[in-house]
Write a protein that holds these residues in place. Structure first.
Motif, short mmCIF file in Angstrom:
data_model
loop_
_atom_site.label_atom_id
_atom_site.label_comp_id
_atom_site.label_asym_id
_atom_site.label_seq_id
_atom_site.Cartn_x
_atom_site.Cartn_y
_atom_site.Cartn_z
N ASP A 1 65.27 93.64 103.65
CA ASP A 1 65.82 93.60 105.01
C ASP A 1 65.88 94.99 105.62
N LEU A 2 66.25 95.96 104.81
CA LEU A 2 66.41 97.33 105.27
C LEU A 2 65.14 98.15 105.09
N VAL A 3 64.47 97.97 103.97
CA VAL A 3 63.28 98.77 103.67
C VAL A 3 62.18 98.52 104.71
N GLY A 4 62.02 97.27 105.15
CA GLY A 4 60.98 96.94 106.12
C GLY A 4 61.05 97.79 107.38
N PRO A 5 62.16 97.71 108.12
CA PRO A 5 62.23 98.50 109.35
C PRO A 5 62.28 100.00 109.10
N VAL A 6 63.01 100.42 108.08
CA VAL A 6 63.13 101.86 107.82
C VAL A 6 61.78 102.48 107.47
N GLN A 7 60.95 101.73 106.72
CA GLN A 7 59.62 102.25 106.39
C GLN A 7 58.81 102.48 107.66
N ALA A 8 58.87 101.55 108.60
CA ALA A 8 58.14 101.72 109.86
C ALA A 8 58.68 102.90 110.66
N TRP A 9 59.99 103.00 110.76
CA TRP A 9 60.58 104.06 111.56
C TRP A 9 60.39 105.44 110.95
N SER A 10 60.19 105.48 109.63
CA SER A 10 60.04 106.78 108.97
C SER A 10 58.82 107.55 109.45
N THR B 1 61.45 89.04 105.45
CA THR B 1 60.16 89.63 105.78
C THR B 1 60.03 89.95 107.26
N ALA B 2 60.87 89.34 108.09
CA ALA B 2 60.85 89.66 109.52
C ALA B 2 61.17 91.13 109.76
N GLY B 3 61.78 91.77 108.78
CA GLY B 3 62.12 93.18 108.93
C GLY B 3 60.91 94.07 109.15
N VAL B 4 59.76 93.70 108.58
CA VAL B 4 58.55 94.48 108.79
C VAL B 4 58.06 94.32 110.22
N ASP B 5 57.94 93.06 110.68
CA ASP B 5 57.59 92.81 112.08
C ASP B 5 58.57 93.54 113.00
N PHE B 6 59.83 93.41 112.67
CA PHE B 6 60.91 93.99 113.47
C PHE B 6 60.75 95.50 113.58
N GLY B 7 60.53 96.15 112.44
CA GLY B 7 60.42 97.61 112.44
C GLY B 7 59.28 98.10 113.32
N ILE B 8 58.13 97.46 113.20
CA ILE B 8 56.96 97.87 113.99
C ILE B 8 57.18 97.56 115.47
N GLY C 1 53.15 101.56 118.40
CA GLY C 1 53.29 100.36 117.59
C GLY C 1 51.96 99.94 116.97
N LYS C 2 50.89 100.01 117.73
CA LYS C 2 49.58 99.64 117.21
C LYS C 2 49.16 100.55 116.07
N VAL C 3 49.40 101.85 116.23
CA VAL C 3 49.03 102.80 115.17
C VAL C 3 49.84 102.53 113.91
N LEU C 4 51.13 102.28 114.06
CA LEU C 4 51.98 101.98 112.90
C LEU C 4 51.48 100.74 112.17
N GLU C 5 51.14 99.72 112.93
CA GLU C 5 50.67 98.47 112.33
C GLU C 5 49.42 98.71 111.48
N LEU C 6 48.54 99.57 111.98
CA LEU C 6 47.32 99.88 111.24
C LEU C 6 47.61 100.77 110.04
N VAL C 7 48.43 101.80 110.23
CA VAL C 7 48.79 102.70 109.13
C VAL C 7 49.42 101.91 107.98
N MET C 8 50.26 100.94 108.33
CA MET C 8 50.94 100.14 107.31
C MET C 8 50.07 98.98 106.81
N GLU C 9 48.86 98.87 107.35
CA GLU C 9 47.95 97.77 107.03
C GLU C 9 48.69 96.43 107.10
N TYR C 10 49.36 96.25 108.21
CA TYR C 10 50.16 95.04 108.37
C TYR C 10 49.30 93.95 108.98
N ALA C 11 48.74 93.12 108.14
CA ALA C 11 47.89 92.00 108.55
C ALA C 11 48.21 90.82 107.63
N PRO C 12 49.42 90.25 107.75
CA PRO C 12 49.88 89.25 106.79
C PRO C 12 49.02 87.99 106.78
#
Length: 213
Positions: free
Chosen positions: A15-24, A153-160, A172-183
């Motif tokens: 819950d916490l790691v998802g958004p914090v990873q994106a914001w980092s 898992t919504a935390g990842v979507d949420f963070g980005i 946001g687009k760059v973060l999504e690509l950097v994190m390879e977020y393509a569930p």
């Protein structure tokens, strides 16, 4: 960007790691992990997060206040006056008040969701009106400076998405690509409206057992 992140025993780490990873990845990011006193805090999966600060010495005026959720340990904190006072105090001064999953219930218990739309885990959605909030079934719910997400898992979507809300869609687009977020969900049963009745029934039984444990 000063982030005060609540950590507590039994919380769901993702819950916490998802958004914090994106914001980092955002410029100027700085974070305090906060519990009553500093030290290791064991999550519900056995992973420990180190609380870097206690309630007394956490930033008084963070840009972001965020809390994740969990099962029974989260519900057990709803009557915790010390925690509610801390969240109410920091939430009153934070630019953004955020939660993922049942973390919304902790914000609600602190009086921070009255008059706001909010999202949470599907199993806890019906509890939100009891805190004066309007329940949303959105995976990411933005109502003024209250930003809430659905379960785990919504935390990842949420963070980005929130990073894009703050910094612009291009970020946001760059973060999504950097994190390879393509569930690619292996079963496609991640929401009650997508699951067959038997799967939903078994999930509800599993959650009830977790709450009783």
């Amino acid at each position: 960007m000063k982030v005060v992140a609540l950590v507590y025993p039994g919380m769901t780490a993702l819950d916490l790691v998802g958004p914090v990873q994106a914001w980092s990845f955002l410029p100027g990011f700085d974070i305090q992990y906060v519990w009553r006193t500093p030290g290791a805090v064991r999550s519900d999966c056995g992973l420990s997060v180190v609380a870097t600060h206690g309630f007394a010495d956490a930033w008084s005026d963070p840009d972001v206040l965020v809390t994740g959720g969990g099962g029974k340990p989260t519900l057990d904190l709803l009557g915790d006056a010390e925690l509610a006072a801390f969240l109410a105090d920091r939430g009153a001064r934070a630019r953004w008040v955020c939660s993922v999953c049942t973390g919304a219930l902790l914000l609600g218990a602190a009086g921070l969701l009255k008059g706001y739309r909010a999202a949470t885990h599907w199993s806890a959605r019906d509890a939100l009106p009891g805190f004066g909030a309007e329940a949303s079934d959105d995976r990411i719910c933005i109502d003024r400076n209250r930003l809430t997400g659905g379960g785990i898992t919504a935390g990842v979507d949420f963070g980005i998405a929130v990073a894009g809300h703050w910094m612009g869609a291009e970020t946001g687009k760059v973060l999504e690509l950097v994190m390879e977020y393509a569930p690619q969900p292996p079963y496609g049963t991640g929401r009650p409206d997508l699951a067959d009745p038997q799967t939903l029934e078994r999930a509800q039984a599993a959650l009830a057992a977790m709450m009783a444990a």
